[in-house]
Design a protein around this motif. Structure first.
Motif, short mmCIF file in Angstrom:
data_model
loop_
_atom_site.label_atom_id
_atom_site.label_comp_id
_atom_site.label_asym_id
_atom_site.label_seq_id
_atom_site.Cartn_x
_atom_site.Cartn_y
_atom_site.Cartn_z
N THR A 96 0.85 -1.19 0.00
CA THR A 96 0.00 0.00 0.00
C THR A 96 0.89 1.24 0.00
OG1 THR A 96 -1.66 -1.19 1.29
CG2 THR A 96 -1.83 1.20 1.23
N SER A 97 0.63 2.12 -0.94
CA SER A 97 1.55 3.24 -1.09
C SER A 97 1.25 4.41 -0.17
CB SER A 97 1.51 3.76 -2.53
OG SER A 97 1.84 2.72 -3.43
N TYR A 98 0.00 4.62 0.15
CA TYR A 98 -0.38 5.86 0.82
C TYR A 98 -0.96 5.67 2.20
CZ TYR A 98 0.63 7.89 -3.68
OH TYR A 98 1.25 8.27 -4.84
N SER B 55 -5.11 9.98 -3.62
CA SER B 55 -4.12 8.95 -3.90
C SER B 55 -4.76 7.56 -3.92
CB SER B 55 -2.98 8.99 -2.89
OG SER B 55 -3.47 9.12 -1.58
N GLU B 56 -5.80 7.38 -3.16
CA GLU B 56 -6.51 6.10 -3.16
C GLU B 56 -7.92 6.33 -2.64
OE1 GLU B 56 -4.48 3.02 -1.00
OE2 GLU B 56 -5.89 1.47 -1.61
N THR B 98 3.52 7.49 6.47
CA THR B 98 2.31 6.65 6.37
C THR B 98 2.22 5.58 7.45
OG1 THR B 98 3.44 5.27 4.74
CG2 THR B 98 2.02 7.03 3.90
#
Lengths: 113, 112
Positions: A96-98, B55-56, B98
């Motif tokens: 998961t990037s974010y 971003s998501e 994050t």
């Protein structure tokens, strides 16, 4: 599909007892957080674990991240009525990037005087 | 200690109305999120926002939802036409990296 299984859902114990809450998954997490949430309020961060096998202590609370980073536990020693509340585990899945957090269902802990 | 703040604490609205929920992130944080928690259910991810863009987003975050940082400080969630099933606690969360997110106190949205 429950990505993070938290158990038990409910825990009712007497003051002075020890307890452990578990958070399990078949997925690998890059980090995992434990939160405590009071009714009508937002989750309050207790700890973040990021390394497989990591153990962190916060007074009477001990947090462990599994070696494979698929599970975690919260152990409370000599529980007190002030520990009563909802405990949540939440993790950032690997890849998961974010930082999207996936939450467990929560454990409602009641400590009786 | 810096905190994430949210306003209003409670919003009651009629079905079909637009609502805007506001969040003030911790000042040096770079990543912003909205989550919701329907009564008795677990916390669910809605959307993440970084570098002034989404971003998501989750399946819940459909065309009725939008987010923005209108003035570089506030972070808002807009629901264009509320439905009964939008009734929930909405939490803003922010972070510098994050790994660890800090949550606001939440806005309780009640759609009648």
């Amino acid at each position: 599909t429950q990505l993070l299984e938290q158990s038990p859902q409910f825990l009712s114990i007497q003051e002075g007892e020890n307890l452990t809450v578990y958070c399990n998954s078949s997925s690998v997490f890059s980090s995992l957080q434990w939160y405590r949430q009071e009714p009508g309020e937002g989750p309050v961060l207790l700890v973040t674990v990021v390394t497989g096998g990591e153990v962190k202590k916060l007074k009477r609370l001990t947090f462990q991240f599994g070696d494979a980073r698929k599970d975690s536990s919260l152990h409370i020693t000599a529980a007190q009525p002030g520990d009563t509340g909802l405990y949540l585990c939440a993790g950032v899945m690997r890849g998961t990037s974010y930082g999207k957090l996936t939450f467990g269902q929560g454990t409602i802990l009641t400590v009786h005087p | 200690e810096p905190e994430v703040t949210q306003t209003p604490s409670h919003q009651v609205t009629q079905m079909g109305q637009e609502v805007i929920l506001r969040c003030v992130p911790i000042s040096n944080h770079l990543y912003f999120y909205w989550y919701r928690q329907i009564l008795g259910q677990k916390v669910e991810f809605l959307v993440s926002f970084y570098n002034n863009e989404i971003s998501e987003k989750s399946e819940i975050f459909d065309d009725q939802f939008s987010v923005e940082r209108p003035d570089g400080s506030n972070f808002t969630l807009k629901i264009r036409s509320t439905k009964l099933e939008d009734s929930a606690m909405y939490f803003c969360a922010t972070t510098f990296s994050t790994d660890t997110q800090y949550f606001g106190p939440g806005t309780r949205l009640t759609v009648l």
